[in-house]
Design an enzyme around this catalytic site. Structure first.
Site, PDB file in Angstrom:
ATOM      1  N   CYS A 200     -52.185 148.533 -36.026  1.00 16.55           N
ATOM      2  CA  CYS A 200     -53.133 148.076 -35.004  1.00 16.55           C
ATOM      3  C   CYS A 200     -53.628 149.250 -34.161  1.00 16.55           C
ATOM      4  CB  CYS A 200     -52.473 147.021 -34.120  1.00 16.55           C
ATOM      5  SG  CYS A 200     -53.599 146.261 -32.924  1.00 16.55           S
TER       6      CYS A 200
ATOM      7  N   CYS B  64     -47.385 140.106 -32.098  1.00 17.57           N
ATOM      8  CA  CYS B  64     -48.310 139.270 -31.325  1.00 17.57           C
ATOM      9  C   CYS B  64     -48.787 138.043 -32.087  1.00 17.57           C
ATOM     10  CB  CYS B  64     -49.491 140.096 -30.830  1.00 17.57           C
ATOM     11  SG  CYS B  64     -50.638 140.639 -32.132  1.00 17.57           S
TER      12      CYS B  64
END
Length: 365
Positions: free
Chosen positions: A102, A193
Site C-alpha cells: 500500500c 485495514c
C-alpha cells in the site's frame, strides 16, 4: 520548491496532528483521504482507519484546521494492487504484507502523482519515520514504521514529509489536545485495514481450500488434519488442532500443490539466511555496507547480516544469528543503524539449522 502539501488523512490522531503541524509551520495544506472501502460492505468490512466513519472524522479535522478536504476514489486501484495480490500470495502458500504494498504502490506512487496534479510539492503522512539528508531513518522505536517504506522509490523521498516522525505517541496525543482535534483519544487500529475479524475466515471466502494432512517433519507420519494449506503461515503454533499429548509443533513448510502442512520442532523453523526478490534499494548497490542489519518481520528486531550476492532485483544474505520463521512473502528490510537502506520480498529461507545439525527430516516433500 514551494510549500504546498497534500496531507494524507486517515481519520486517526497521527495524520490529524501531521496536518495541524504543517499548517502551523506555514505550509499550504490540502487534506485528502483515499477511499478504499466498497459501496457494499456486507462481505468485506474495512477497519476503522479505512471506513466512512474515518472519512467523517478526517473531514471534521480539516474543518477545524480550516483546510480543504478531498475524498479520493482509489477503490479499483486498491483492489487491483493490494487486495488481489494479498489473496494471490496466500493462495500460493506465502505470507504477504499488504501494508508494504500500500505504501509503495499507492501512497507514495499514485497519491504522489495526484499531489503533483494538484500543484503540491509534497505528500505528508502520519508515519513515525524521519526524513533527513535525503534518507529515511527510524522514528520512535516503539512506533517506528520504516519497515513498511522499504519499497519507496528513491526519487520520491525529497517529496515526502513526516511531521510526527520525531515524536512519541503520547506527545502526538498531547498535540491533538492542544489543537482541539476530535481524534486526540481515538484508539489505534492494529489489524489489516480490509480484514475485520478473523483472517482465516476472510481468506476462506476468497480461496478454495480443502482439508489435508498435517505431516510431522521428523517421522513423516500424519499427526492431524488442517483445514486448508493456504490458511497457515510458517512459524504458526496455535490453531493446528493437535492434541496436548503431542510435542510442541510449529508450521515448518506449506506445500500447496500437495495440500500438505509440515510441522516440526521450533528448531526446524530456524534459518541462517534468505533470498529476496522485487528488491528496492535507497542507495546504490556498491554503497551497501559490508555488514548491515536485516528485519524479517515487523515485530522482530533487526539482526546483523552480510549480503552474499546482489543482482538487479535480487539479493541473498546470511544472518549472524539464526532467525525464526523466515516466511516467503514477508519483507526482508535492510538497515545500517537507524537508516533504512531498502529491502525485498522473501522468496525462500536459506541454511536450515535443523538439517545442518545432522538431523535430516524424514519428510522432505
Amino acid at each position: 520548491m514551494g510549500k504546498r502539501v497534500l496531507a494524507a488523512m486517515s481519520g486517526g490522531v497521527d495524520s490529524s496532528v501531521s496536518a495541524a503541524l504543517l499548517k502551523e509551520q506555514g505550509y499550504e495544506v490540502i487534506g485528502a483521504m483515499m477511499r478504499f472501502w466498497p459501496d457494499n460492505k456486507q462481505e468485506d468490512c474495512f477497519e476503522t482507519c479505512c471506513s466512512p466513519d474515518a472519512a467523517y472524522e478526517a473531514r471534521r479535522v480539516a474543518d477545524i484546521l480550516g483546510i480543504p478536504f478531498y475524498l479520493l476514489d482509489y477503490r479499483e486501484e486498491f483492489q487491483e494492487k493490494i487486495i488481489g495480490p494479498f489473496i494471490a500470495g496466500y493462495r500460493a502458500g506465502q505470507t504477504p504484507n499488504p501494508c508494504v504494498n500500500c505504501n509503495t504502490r499507492v501512497k507514495f506512487d499514485s497519491l504522489l502523482r495526484k499531489a503533483r496534479m494538484l500543484g503540491c510539492d509534497y505528500v505528508a503522512t502520519g508515519h513515525y519515520v524521519i526524513n533527513r539528508e535525503g534518507g529515511l531513518y527510524r522514528g520512535d522505536p516503539r512506533k517506528d514504521q520504516t519497515y513498511f517504506l522499504w519499497g519507496t522509490p528513491k526519487e520520491a523521498i525529497p517529496h515526502m514529509l513526516f511531521p510526527v516522525g520525531h515524536l512519541e505517541k503520547p506527545q502526538v496525543r498531547a498535540l491533538a489536545e492542544r489543537f482541539g482535534l476530535p481524534t486526540a483519544k481515538k484508539p489505534e487500529s492494529q489489524n489489516i485495514c480490509f480484514v475485520q475479524g478473523d483472517l482465516r475466515e476472510f481468506l476462506a471466502r476468497h480461496i478454495e481450500t480443502r482439508p489435508g494432512p498435517l505431516i510431522d517433519l521428523e517421522t513423516g507420519a500424519q499427526i492431524g488434519e488442517h483445514s486448508g494449506a493456504q490458511l497457515y503461515t510458517v512459524g504458526q503454533r496455535k490453531g493446528l488442532g493437535l492434541w496436548k499429548s503431542h510435542l510442541e509443533r510449529y508450521v515448518v513448510r506449506i506445500d500447496v500443490a500437495r495440500n500438505e502442512v509440515v510441522v516440526g520442532p521450533r528448531e526446524a523453523c530456524m534459518w541462517g539466511g534468505l533470498e529476496a526478490q522485487e528488491v528496492n534499494l535507497l542507495l546504490e548497490p556498491e554503497e551497501l555496507p559490508e555488514r548491515l542489519e536485516v528485519q524479517v518481520r515487523y515485530r522482530t528486531r533487526p539482526v546483523p547480516a552480510r549480503v552474499e550476492e546482489i543482482t538487479p532485483g535480487r539479493f541473498s544474505l546470511r544472518f549472524e544469528e539464526p532467525q525464526f520463521a523466515v516466511a516467503p512473502g514477508q519483507s526482508a528490510v535492510l538497515y545500517h543503524g537507524e537508516r533504512l537502506l531498502g529491502g525485498g520480498v522473501i522468496v525462500r529461507p536459506l541454511y536450515n539449522l535443523w538439517e545442518a545439525s545432522g538431523r535430516p527430516p524424514r519428510h522432505l516433500g
